[in-house]
Write a protein that holds these residues in place. Structure first.
Motif, PDB file in Angstrom:
ATOM      1  N   PRO A 106       0.800  -1.231   0.000  1.00 11.40           N
ATOM      2  CA  PRO A 106       0.000   0.000   0.000  1.00 11.40           C
ATOM      3  C   PRO A 106       0.831   1.279   0.000  1.00 11.40           C
ATOM      4  O   PRO A 106       0.524   2.225  -0.730  1.00 11.40           O
ATOM      5  N   GLU A 107       1.894   1.334   0.815  1.00 13.44           N
ATOM      6  CA  GLU A 107       2.694   2.556   0.905  1.00 13.44           C
ATOM      7  C   GLU A 107       3.322   2.907  -0.433  1.00 13.44           C
ATOM      8  O   GLU A 107       3.360   4.087  -0.828  1.00 13.44           O
ATOM      9  N   ARG A 108       3.811   1.899  -1.144  1.00 14.77           N
ATOM     10  CA  ARG A 108       4.445   2.160  -2.433  1.00 14.77           C
ATOM     11  C   ARG A 108       3.414   2.559  -3.483  1.00 14.77           C
ATOM     12  O   ARG A 108       3.645   3.471  -4.283  1.00 14.77           O
ATOM     13  N   PHE A 109       2.261   1.894  -3.462  1.00  8.11           N
ATOM     14  CA  PHE A 109       1.204   2.218  -4.423  1.00  8.11           C
ATOM     15  C   PHE A 109       0.714   3.649  -4.231  1.00  8.11           C
ATOM     16  O   PHE A 109       0.574   4.416  -5.189  1.00  8.11           O
ATOM     17  N   VAL A 110       0.461   4.030  -2.994  1.00 10.21           N
ATOM     18  CA  VAL A 110      -0.033   5.382  -2.704  1.00 10.21           C
ATOM     19  C   VAL A 110       1.041   6.414  -3.015  1.00 10.21           C
ATOM     20  O   VAL A 110       0.747   7.499  -3.531  1.00 10.21           O
ATOM     21  N   GLU A 156       9.969   5.435 -19.988  1.00 10.72           N
ATOM     22  CA  GLU A 156       8.992   6.320 -19.356  1.00 10.72           C
ATOM     23  C   GLU A 156       8.492   5.727 -18.043  1.00 10.72           C
ATOM     24  O   GLU A 156       8.219   6.442 -17.088  1.00 10.72           O
ATOM     25  N   SER A 157       8.364   4.401 -17.982  1.00  6.69           N
ATOM     26  CA  SER A 157       7.905   3.777 -16.740  1.00  6.69           C
ATOM     27  C   SER A 157       8.966   3.912 -15.654  1.00  6.69           C
ATOM     28  O   SER A 157       8.650   3.990 -14.466  1.00  6.69           O
ATOM     29  N   LEU A 158      10.244   3.954 -16.029  1.00  5.57           N
ATOM     30  CA  LEU A 158      11.299   4.163 -15.043  1.00  5.57           C
ATOM     31  C   LEU A 158      11.245   5.578 -14.482  1.00  5.57           C
ATOM     32  O   LEU A 158      11.434   5.798 -13.288  1.00  5.57           O
ATOM     33  N   LEU A 159      10.974   6.555 -15.346  1.00  3.71           N
ATOM     34  CA  LEU A 159      10.867   7.940 -14.887  1.00  3.71           C
ATOM     35  C   LEU A 159       9.741   8.095 -13.878  1.00  3.71           C
ATOM     36  O   LEU A 159       9.843   8.866 -12.925  1.00  3.71           O
ATOM     37  N   ALA A 160       8.654   7.349 -14.073  1.00  2.00           N
ATOM     38  CA  ALA A 160       7.508   7.445 -13.169  1.00  2.00           C
ATOM     39  C   ALA A 160       7.855   6.993 -11.761  1.00  2.00           C
ATOM     40  O   ALA A 160       7.195   7.388 -10.800  1.00  2.00           O
ATOM     41  N   LEU A 161       8.907   6.179 -11.608  1.00  2.00           N
ATOM     42  CA  LEU A 161       9.292   5.682 -10.289  1.00  2.00           C
ATOM     43  C   LEU A 161      10.169   6.665  -9.529  1.00  2.00           C
ATOM     44  O   LEU A 161      10.402   6.489  -8.340  1.00  2.00           O
ATOM     45  N   GLY A 191       6.805   8.821  -6.305  1.00  2.00           N
ATOM     46  CA  GLY A 191       7.702   7.836  -6.883  1.00  2.00           C
ATOM     47  C   GLY A 191       7.664   6.510  -6.146  1.00  2.00           C
ATOM     48  O   GLY A 191       6.914   6.320  -5.196  1.00  2.00           O
ATOM     49  N   ASP A 192       8.496   5.587  -6.595  1.00  4.00           N
ATOM     50  CA  ASP A 192       8.610   4.270  -5.976  1.00  4.00           C
ATOM     51  C   ASP A 192      10.041   3.787  -6.157  1.00  4.00           C
ATOM     52  O   ASP A 192      10.357   2.993  -7.023  1.00  4.00           O
ATOM     53  N   ILE A 193      10.908   4.291  -5.283  1.00  7.94           N
ATOM     54  CA  ILE A 193      12.320   3.961  -5.371  1.00  7.94           C
ATOM     55  C   ILE A 193      12.563   2.476  -5.147  1.00  7.94           C
ATOM     56  O   ILE A 193      13.448   1.865  -5.741  1.00  7.94           O
ATOM     57  N   VAL A 194      11.750   1.851  -4.270  1.00 10.15           N
ATOM     58  CA  VAL A 194      11.932   0.425  -3.991  1.00 10.15           C
ATOM     59  C   VAL A 194      11.771  -0.397  -5.261  1.00 10.15           C
ATOM     60  O   VAL A 194      12.569  -1.287  -5.552  1.00 10.15           O
ATOM     61  N   ALA A 195      10.720  -0.089  -6.045  1.00 13.84           N
ATOM     62  CA  ALA A 195      10.501  -0.818  -7.292  1.00 13.84           C
ATOM     63  C   ALA A 195      11.651  -0.581  -8.268  1.00 13.84           C
ATOM     64  O   ALA A 195      12.075  -1.494  -8.983  1.00 13.84           O
ATOM     65  N   LEU A 196      12.152   0.644  -8.299  1.00 14.83           N
ATOM     66  CA  LEU A 196      13.265   0.968  -9.195  1.00 14.83           C
ATOM     67  C   LEU A 196      14.514   0.182  -8.805  1.00 14.83           C
ATOM     68  O   LEU A 196      15.211  -0.368  -9.656  1.00 14.83           O
ATOM     69  N   VAL A 197      14.783   0.110  -7.498  1.00 11.54           N
ATOM     70  CA  VAL A 197      15.948  -0.639  -7.020  1.00 11.54           C
ATOM     71  C   VAL A 197      15.791  -2.127  -7.321  1.00 11.54           C
ATOM     72  O   VAL A 197      16.745  -2.798  -7.714  1.00 11.54           O
ATOM     73  N   ASP A 198      14.573  -2.657  -7.146  1.00 11.01           N
ATOM     74  CA  ASP A 198      14.324  -4.068  -7.443  1.00 11.01           C
ATOM     75  C   ASP A 198      14.659  -4.383  -8.894  1.00 11.01           C
ATOM     76  O   ASP A 198      15.282  -5.401  -9.197  1.00 11.01           O
ATOM     77  N   ARG A 199      14.222  -3.509  -9.789  1.00 12.93           N
ATOM     78  CA  ARG A 199      14.512  -3.727 -11.215  1.00 12.93           C
ATOM     79  C   ARG A 199      16.012  -3.656 -11.476  1.00 12.93           C
ATOM     80  O   ARG A 199      16.579  -4.462 -12.210  1.00 12.93           O
ATOM     81  N   ALA A 200      16.652  -2.657 -10.869  1.00 15.49           N
ATOM     82  CA  ALA A 200      18.078  -2.455 -11.112  1.00 15.49           C
ATOM     83  C   ALA A 200      18.896  -3.643 -10.623  1.00 15.49           C
ATOM     84  O   ALA A 200      19.816  -4.105 -11.299  1.00 15.49           O
ATOM     85  N   GLN A 201      18.548  -4.167  -9.435  1.00 18.17           N
ATOM     86  CA  GLN A 201      19.311  -5.276  -8.875  1.00 18.17           C
ATOM     87  C   GLN A 201      19.218  -6.522  -9.736  1.00 18.17           C
ATOM     88  O   GLN A 201      20.153  -7.323  -9.797  1.00 18.17           O
ATOM     89  N   SER A 202      18.086  -6.706 -10.399  1.00 20.52           N
ATOM     90  CA  SER A 202      17.908  -7.911 -11.206  1.00 20.52           C
ATOM     91  C   SER A 202      18.553  -7.804 -12.584  1.00 20.52           C
ATOM     92  O   SER A 202      18.780  -8.808 -13.242  1.00 20.52           O
ATOM     93  N   GLU A 203      18.867  -6.583 -13.023  1.00 17.27           N
ATOM     94  CA  GLU A 203      19.352  -6.406 -14.398  1.00 17.27           C
ATOM     95  C   GLU A 203      20.764  -5.838 -14.495  1.00 17.27           C
ATOM     96  O   GLU A 203      21.454  -6.051 -15.485  1.00 17.27           O
ATOM     97  N   ILE A 204      21.209  -5.098 -13.492  1.00 16.16           N
ATOM     98  CA  ILE A 204      22.441  -4.322 -13.629  1.00 16.16           C
ATOM     99  C   ILE A 204      23.600  -4.957 -12.867  1.00 16.16           C
ATOM    100  O   ILE A 204      23.457  -5.374 -11.720  1.00 16.16           O
ATOM    101  N   ASP A 205      24.722  -5.035 -13.508  1.00 13.43           N
ATOM    102  CA  ASP A 205      25.960  -5.521 -12.904  1.00 13.43           C
ATOM    103  C   ASP A 205      26.537  -4.392 -12.045  1.00 13.43           C
ATOM    104  O   ASP A 205      27.013  -3.380 -12.550  1.00 13.43           O
ATOM    105  N   THR A 206      26.500  -4.589 -10.712  1.00  9.87           N
ATOM    106  CA  THR A 206      26.918  -3.540  -9.788  1.00  9.87           C
ATOM    107  C   THR A 206      28.363  -3.127 -10.017  1.00  9.87           C
ATOM    108  O   THR A 206      28.700  -1.938  -9.987  1.00  9.87           O
ATOM    109  N   GLN A 207      29.242  -4.082 -10.243  1.00 10.42           N
ATOM    110  CA  GLN A 207      30.655  -3.777 -10.428  1.00 10.42           C
ATOM    111  C   GLN A 207      30.867  -2.889 -11.652  1.00 10.42           C
ATOM    112  O   GLN A 207      31.638  -1.923 -11.609  1.00 10.42           O
TER     113      GLN A 207
END
Length: 442
Positions: free
Chosen positions: A284-288, A344-349, A295-311
């Motif tokens: 609920p907190e993220r949706f609201v 555009e969906s990333l910008l929304a987060l 924004g929704d930084i948590v969702a953005l971080v979730d996507r980044a962690q699954s796709e981006i090589d941190t190093q």
């Protein structure tokens, strides 16, 4: 989702910020606009009425803090009341394993696709998952589930056409037990509309399957219709949760704000795209926060962690600080962001990014940028300063663009690099006006 409601709320909050204090009159005016906006978004009338009443009590009964603007205080009140309204009921999937999950819904609601999304969601949590093709009514439903299962590498239990439904249920359950499956998902049959035959069939399936979780998939864009569908299913099937499919659309979508209050069944997942990984647990907190433009930084971080090589990103950040950020780095960054989903969906987060609603990322422009950079030599990508007129003409011809397009990219890249370097050194705050989105907008 709910973009029109979001814009209307932003307008109301902007007007409130112009007042010196919250009064009964300006709160009443704001709530009138909010109520109309909620109803226009197809929110159930009693839910909209109750929400506005609770906000009014809190807004007029709370002592204003000297350090907080009245408009901001009202936003906080609205946020808290909406989170409380959406947060009622048990969240998440029950932790006991193994668990049998029953998935039901109307044809066209995205039920079978959601079955695959759920399977992938559990598999990513290191659960052993299997799908049971229990939709014996819709043509090619079993074949569709098998294709999706192959795509996400999850086994699908299926039986030949003509096999009795009772046999599918019993044998599917037994096979899951033999193979020690942690999560067994039964994709039940749907119909074009709610009817007595469908509901009786589902009740029979539920009796044999004995699910630990029974989830109903409803199309978030159908508004009040979704509420009525949920009420009809809940009368016959012991539902434990709801999945709102197509929650990323820009339709009215007020079902998300009212379906739980009307039915008493909690929302557990949101379908936010067509890809198998486009499923989010409903928080609920993220949706609201997203609804109110936070924004929704948590969702953005979730996507980044699954796709981006941190190093790789750390190395890129070091090059940026040392003024070595090149066009090759830019191309790598662009491709990584494309893997995370529509830009555009990333910008929304992103919270607090000014003017993000106006930024329209032109996918053709993205391809054009890639073509231009790929038409450069490695040395030119590393040292764009050597690009004279003759080189730029060659690059334009090689990428099928005009010299003006090459010049425009180089100008925006140079501005972006200067601004990013400034921010990375702590000399500036906020978001670059000519940053990544600006380089790709039409």
């Amino acid at each position: 989702m709910l973009e029109l409601l979001q814009k209307k709320l932003e307008s109301v909050f902007r007007n409130l910020r112009g007042y010196g204090k919250l009064s009964e009159a300006n709160v009443a005016d704001a709530l009138r606009e909010i109520r109309l906006a909620l109803l226009a978004a197809d929110v159930h009338y009693p839910v909209a009425k109750r929400l506005c009443e609770e906000i009014q009590k809190s807004a007029l009964g709370r002592e204003a803090l000297a350090s907080i603007r009245p408009g901001d205080q009202f936003v906080k009140i609205f946020h808290d009341e909406l989170v409380r309204l959406l947060g009622e009921g048990e969240r998440g999937i029950r932790p006991e394993r193994p668990i049998r999950l029953l998935l039901c819904g109307l044809n066209g609601s995205g039920k079978t696709t959601t079955a695959a999304k759920l399977a992938l969601w559990f598999r990513k949590q290191h659960q052993k998952v299997a799908l049971v093709a229990g939709d014996l009514t819709r043509p090619a439903a079993r074949e569709q589930l098998q294709r999706l299962g192959e795509q996400i590498q999850v086994p699908v239990y299926s039986w030949p056409e003509g096999t009795p439904l009772e046999t599918v249920v019993r044998e599917g359950r037994a096979r899951g037990e033999r193979e020690r499956v942690d999560v067994l998902i039964f994709d039940a049959a749907g119909r074009l509309d709610v009817d007595a035959e469908l509901l009786e069939e589902l009740a029979g399936v539920a009796g044999l399957w004995e699910p630990g979780e029974s989830l109903l998939v409803v199309d978030a864009a159908t508004g009040q219709v979704a509420v009525k569908v949920a009420e009809a299913f809940a009368a016959k099937v012991p539902l434990t949760g709801l999945v709102l499919s197509r929650a990323d659309g820009d339709a009215r979508g007020g079902a998300a704000l009212s379906i739980q209050q009307v039915t008493g069944i909690p929302i557990k997942f949101l379908g936010v795209g067509e890809k198998p990984d486009a499923l989010q647990a409903f928080v609920p907190e993220r949706f609201v926060g997203r609804l109110l433009g936070m924004g929704d930084i948590v969702a953005l971080v979730d996507r980044a962690q699954s796709e981006i090589d941190t190093q790789s990103m750390e190395e890129m950040a070091k090059r940026l600080k040392s003024n070595e950020f090149s066009l090759q780095d830019f191309l790598t960054q662009l491709r990584l962001m494309k893997k995370m989903g529509p830009l555009e969906s990333l910008l929304a987060l992103l919270p607090g990014l000014p003017g993000k609603e106006a930024v329209k990322v032109d996918e053709k422009k993205v391809k054009q940028v890639e073509a231009i950079i790929l038409s450069m030599t490695p040395e030119e990508r590393r040292r764009p300063g050597i690009l004279n007129g003759r080189r730029r003409l060659r690059i334009a011809r090689g990428s099928g663009t005009q010299v003006t397009d090459v010049n425009d990219l180089l100008r925006k890249f140079d501005s972006m690099r200067k601004m990013m370097r400034k921010i990375s050194k702590g000399a500036g705050r906020g978001w670059p006006k000519l940053g990544f989105p600006g380089a790709l907008s039409g």
